[in-house]
Design an enzyme around this catalytic site. Structure first.
Site, PDB file in Angstrom:
ATOM      1  CE1 TYR A  10      62.817  13.228  88.629  1.00  0.00           C
ATOM      2  CE2 TYR A  10      62.317  11.404  87.131  1.00  0.00           C
ATOM      3  CZ  TYR A  10      63.171  12.407  87.565  1.00  0.00           C
ATOM      4  OH  TYR A  10      64.376  12.583  86.942  1.00  0.00           O
ATOM      5  CG  ASN A  31      46.428   8.626  94.270  1.00  0.00           C
ATOM      6  OD1 ASN A  31      47.645   8.870  94.310  1.00  0.00           O
ATOM      7  ND2 ASN A  31      45.923   7.612  93.592  1.00  0.00           N
ATOM      8  CB  ALA A  74      50.043   6.550  85.079  1.00  0.00           C
ATOM      9  CG  ASN A  91      45.544   4.227  88.845  1.00  0.00           C
ATOM     10  OD1 ASN A  91      44.939   4.799  89.751  1.00  0.00           O
ATOM     11  ND2 ASN A  91      46.567   4.789  88.219  1.00  0.00           N
ATOM     12  CE1 TYR A 140      53.494   3.210  82.688  1.00  0.00           C
ATOM     13  CE2 TYR A 140      55.328   2.555  81.274  1.00  0.00           C
ATOM     14  CZ  TYR A 140      54.617   3.539  81.937  1.00  0.00           C
ATOM     15  OH  TYR A 140      55.009   4.852  81.838  1.00  0.00           O
TER      16      TYR A 140
END
Ligand code: UDP
Length: 322
Positions: A10, A31, A74, A91, A140
């Site tokens: 986004y 990815n 992310a 990740n 997060y």
């Protein structure tokens, strides 16, 4: 050449468009797990790559002469980060360390990074400035804080130049309607409200009406995605002389009820609303002190009126391409 990692997402895709519009050459790496190939501007070079695959990163830097990196890639679902922290630490943190190491191997020292106001945790005061203590309350937010700390260590040891942009609530879509917001699953307030208005969803659930705010609903700082894109370019241009973290918000707080009202005015339609319990981990109010962005970057958000922001999101919602 600017490498935009996560450039199919986004905020990344809007930044890619903005860079190209301003004369930059861009290679997008993604990815495509959450990103959309259709969101990548045709003027950019696209490379399928994953942060966890160091070989694919090395190939990327061998193939292109990269001058600087903007890093958006992310996982970003707060609830999922609580349920599956290993996915987030692996990740987001390990992936970023891979990227930094390949940058260092190739003598690329400049990075602009997507950080978040979630690194502050429960606010001790508002508006939140960059000196506010950072005590994230979920994995997060912790991954993003860890990465900010890693940058500081790499700066001391290897001369990394970095600007971490701490976004408040990204909102809206490209003014020309070419790209927009598309998450699966969608969890963000504005697209969910618009989907309730179009009938794609039954209703919007308002999470909590008993907060200590004027109308009882949560207050957030909604910042237009094109204003975020502009700030990334300005940060890139500032990197030779500045490293650090910068808040990106309008400084204006808008409540959930005000968002629903504004969306009804923009669309000319009623939004079916249900009132639900509070969502765990939601502070009553979050909005930015954005003076540092103005001083250091010379940035000024173009969108300050929530109806103008929602208008761009509505144009996309009724005419979306992906
Ligand atoms: N919110 C809501 N209903 C929803 C989604 C969000 O009432 O279905 C509220 C949420 O509690 C918060 C605000 O809208 O106060 C913005 O939430 P969002 O998930 O868009 O962004 P966040 O602030 O969590 O990053």
């Amino acid at each position: 050449m600017i490498l935009v990692f996560g450039g199919a997402g986004y905020i990344g895709s809007h930044t890619v468009k903005h860079l190209l519009d301003n004369g930059y050459q861009v290679v997008v790496a993604d990815n495509l797990i959450y990103g959309h190939r259709e969101a990548v501007d045709k003027r950019a070079v696209f490379e399928h790559a994953d942060l966890l695959d160091k070989f694919s990163l090395q190939q990327l830097f061998r193939k292109h002469k990269i001058d600087a990196v903007i890093h958006f890639a992310a996982f970003a679902y707060v609830g999922e980060s609580v349920a599956e922290p290993q996915k987030y630490y692996f990740n987001n943190v390990v992936g970023t360390v891979n990227l930094l190491n390949v940058m260092m191997e190739n003598n690329v020292k400049d990075i602009v990074f997507s950080s978040t106001c979630a690194t502050y945790g429960e606010p001790e005061y508002t508006p939140i400035d960059e000196l506010h203590p950072q005590n994230p309350i979920n994995p997060y937010g912790r991954t993003k804080l860890m990465i900010e700390q890693i940058f500081a260590d790499y700066e001391r040891a290897y001369g990394l130049r970095h600007i971490a942009l701490r976004y408040f609530n990204a909102a809206g879509c490209a003014a020309n309607g070419s790209i927009g917001e598309s998450h699966t699953p969608e969890t963000h307030l504005i697209p969910l409200v618009l989907k309730a208005i179009t009938g794609e969803r039954k209703s919007i659930s308002v999470f909590g009406t008993d907060y200590d705010t004027p109308d009882g609903t949560c207050i957030r700082d909604y910042i237009h995605v094109e204003d975020l894109a502009l700030a990334h370019r300005l940060a890139l241009e500032k990197l030779p002389v500045y490293s650090g973290c910068i808040n990106l918000g309008t400084g204006i707080g808008t409540s959930v009820k005000e968002i629903i009202l504004a969306a009804e005015e923009v669309s000319g339609k009623k939004c079916p609303v249900e009132y639900a319990d509070r969502r765990a981990g939601d502070p009553a109010r979050l909005f930015a002190d954005n003076r540092k962005a103005k001083e250091i970057l010379g940035w000024e958000p173009a969108y300050k009126n929530i109806k103008d922001i929602i208008q761009t999101a509505w144009n996309w919602e009724i005419n979306r391409r992906f």
